[in-house]
Design an enzyme around this catalytic site. Sequence first.
Site, PDB file in Angstrom:
ATOM      1  N   GLU A  37       0.824  -1.213   0.000  1.00  0.00           N
ATOM      2  CA  GLU A  37       0.000   0.000   0.000  1.00  0.00           C
ATOM      3  C   GLU A  37       0.856   1.260   0.000  1.00  0.00           C
ATOM      4  OE1 GLU A  37      -2.961   0.214  -0.707  1.00  0.00           O
ATOM      5  OE2 GLU A  37      -3.649  -1.836  -0.444  1.00  0.00           O
ATOM      6  N   GLN A  42      -0.208   6.727  -5.136  1.00  0.00           N
ATOM      7  CA  GLN A  42      -0.002   7.560  -6.325  1.00  0.00           C
ATOM      8  C   GLN A  42       0.917   6.879  -7.339  1.00  0.00           C
ATOM      9  OE1 GLN A  42      -2.665   9.542  -5.761  1.00  0.00           O
ATOM     10  NE2 GLN A  42      -1.508  11.051  -6.886  1.00  0.00           N
ATOM     11  N   THR A  43       0.871   5.573  -7.388  1.00  0.00           N
ATOM     12  CA  THR A  43       1.781   4.826  -8.246  1.00  0.00           C
ATOM     13  C   THR A  43       1.029   3.675  -8.902  1.00  0.00           C
ATOM     14  OG1 THR A  43       3.579   5.347  -6.724  1.00  0.00           O
ATOM     15  CG2 THR A  43       3.959   3.533  -8.275  1.00  0.00           C
ATOM     16  N   LEU A  80      11.365   5.906  -7.841  1.00  0.00           N
ATOM     17  CA  LEU A  80       9.920   5.721  -7.677  1.00  0.00           C
ATOM     18  C   LEU A  80       9.205   7.026  -7.332  1.00  0.00           C
ATOM     19  CD1 LEU A  80       7.806   3.493  -7.843  1.00  0.00           C
ATOM     20  CD2 LEU A  80       8.069   3.124  -5.396  1.00  0.00           C
ATOM     21  N   TYR A  82       8.219  10.569  -4.825  1.00  0.00           N
ATOM     22  CA  TYR A  82       7.596  10.813  -3.517  1.00  0.00           C
ATOM     23  C   TYR A  82       8.424  10.158  -2.423  1.00  0.00           C
ATOM     24  CZ  TYR A  82       3.381  12.854  -5.550  1.00  0.00           C
ATOM     25  OH  TYR A  82       2.498  13.654  -6.210  1.00  0.00           O
ATOM     26  N   TYR A 120      -6.773   6.517   3.594  1.00  0.00           N
ATOM     27  CA  TYR A 120      -6.827   5.438   2.613  1.00  0.00           C
ATOM     28  C   TYR A 120      -6.032   4.217   3.083  1.00  0.00           C
ATOM     29  CZ  TYR A 120      -5.574   2.293  -0.984  1.00  0.00           C
ATOM     30  OH  TYR A 120      -5.363   1.126  -1.635  1.00  0.00           O
ATOM     31  N   ASP A 138      -9.756   5.586  -3.169  1.00  0.00           N
ATOM     32  CA  ASP A 138      -8.560   6.007  -3.906  1.00  0.00           C
ATOM     33  C   ASP A 138      -9.011   6.552  -5.262  1.00  0.00           C
ATOM     34  OD1 ASP A 138      -9.324   3.724  -5.242  1.00  0.00           O
ATOM     35  OD2 ASP A 138      -7.270   3.184  -5.760  1.00  0.00           O
ATOM     36  N   GLU A 182     -10.734  -4.326  -2.883  1.00  0.00           N
ATOM     37  CA  GLU A 182      -9.793  -4.657  -3.955  1.00  0.00           C
ATOM     38  C   GLU A 182     -10.499  -4.764  -5.301  1.00  0.00           C
ATOM     39  OE1 GLU A 182      -6.117  -6.980  -3.253  1.00  0.00           O
ATOM     40  OE2 GLU A 182      -7.390  -8.025  -1.796  1.00  0.00           O
ATOM     41  N   CYS A 199     -16.724  -0.184 -21.072  1.00  0.00           N
ATOM     42  CA  CYS A 199     -18.055  -0.393 -20.489  1.00  0.00           C
ATOM     43  C   CYS A 199     -18.741  -1.662 -21.026  1.00  0.00           C
ATOM     44  CB  CYS A 199     -18.936   0.827 -20.747  1.00  0.00           C
ATOM     45  SG  CYS A 199     -18.237   2.360 -20.111  1.00  0.00           S
ATOM     46  N   CYS A 202     -17.993  -4.328 -18.671  1.00  0.00           N
ATOM     47  CA  CYS A 202     -18.064  -3.978 -17.243  1.00  0.00           C
ATOM     48  C   CYS A 202     -19.201  -4.731 -16.553  1.00  0.00           C
ATOM     49  CB  CYS A 202     -18.263  -2.481 -17.076  1.00  0.00           C
ATOM     50  SG  CYS A 202     -18.436  -1.985 -15.345  1.00  0.00           S
TER      51      CYS A 202
END
Length: 359
Positions: A37, A42-43, A80, A82, A120, A138, A182, A199, A202
Amino acid sequence: MVHQSEIQQALADWFAVNARDLPWRRAQTPYTTYLSEILLQQTRVDQGLPYYERFVRLFPTIQDLAIAPRDEILKAWEGLGYYSRARNLHRAATEIVERFDGRIPDQENDLKSLPGIGDYTASAILSIAYGQPFAVVDGNVIRVLSRLTTFAGDVNTSAARRQLKTLATDLLPDDNPGAHNEALMELGALVCSPRSPSCEICPVSKFCGAYSIGRQEDFPVKTKKRPVPHYDIAVGIITSDDSRILIQKRLDTEMLGGLWEFPGGKREGAESLKETCARELMEELGITVDVGKALTPVKHAYSHFKITLHGFYCTIESGEPESDAGRQLDWVVKENISKYAFPSANRMLFDELGIDSGD
DNA sequence: AAACCGGGGGC
DNA sequence: GCCCCAGGTTT
């Protein structure tokens, strides 16, 4: 939400068949959930994957992380972005060992008290690792839920984030909330993509408000970002008589904190790039230099500005380098530079300098 | 509430 | 080029 249980079931069925085979799902423990996590904040999953494999190999347990030198963690994190995540990961690992006997906490307040864990990540660990009913929100969940409900609010505001958290909590099933979280994120990553969502395949399209009116790409609603400024950065490549190159370590309080770089700085006003280089080396290191040949300029984009990085071969004319702000300095032979963690823009100069990238 | 914090991939 | 990504912290 309308059709709540049908959406839950459709998501669960879809996830059971379409879940990616990811390493932190194969051998799932609270530690692997926590580690994945943090790495994935942001990855994209594809980008974080090799880093995850590296980290579980180098640091198989939270204790390994806690006792590791921070520079080792930053080196493993190199590229990576951040980097506060890496610094916080190290601090949090130390605290988990000291305060929680080496166990990843299973209480929301305890998790949020650790550096690098916000709403989060706490919810993700609680639901995925411990089966507790906490909904995650997220980027994927924001996109899926805003399309499902044609959510009109600007998702960059905190009010909208609160409403989406409520929506996500309402949709959370009692049974296996972790898998549900998930599944929602996996759907956002694989099907409900930002542009050209799939879609037609989906599992919840028949419940989707945006799809029913053909406006999938109008959601989520968000304000446009401001244009980012551009800066020219000049750095000096200073080599000693015995062929060592001078590098300095950035402070924790700075952007890219804890990483090493070639000394230099931002162009001011109308000065030339060579003047920038000479001025910065005087200000930062107290030396006067002769600024020589330029390297090929390198362009790089950060999240909130862009730079062109200009490297110059420099020769010291007077003075002995001494940092103005207590930054650590080191003279390093080319063969050893790849042992230090550098920002990507700096690394783009390595080839031309004949430095081995180390990977 | 808004700014700050990286890098890469997709289009 | 622009947008976005399994967000968090600081101001």
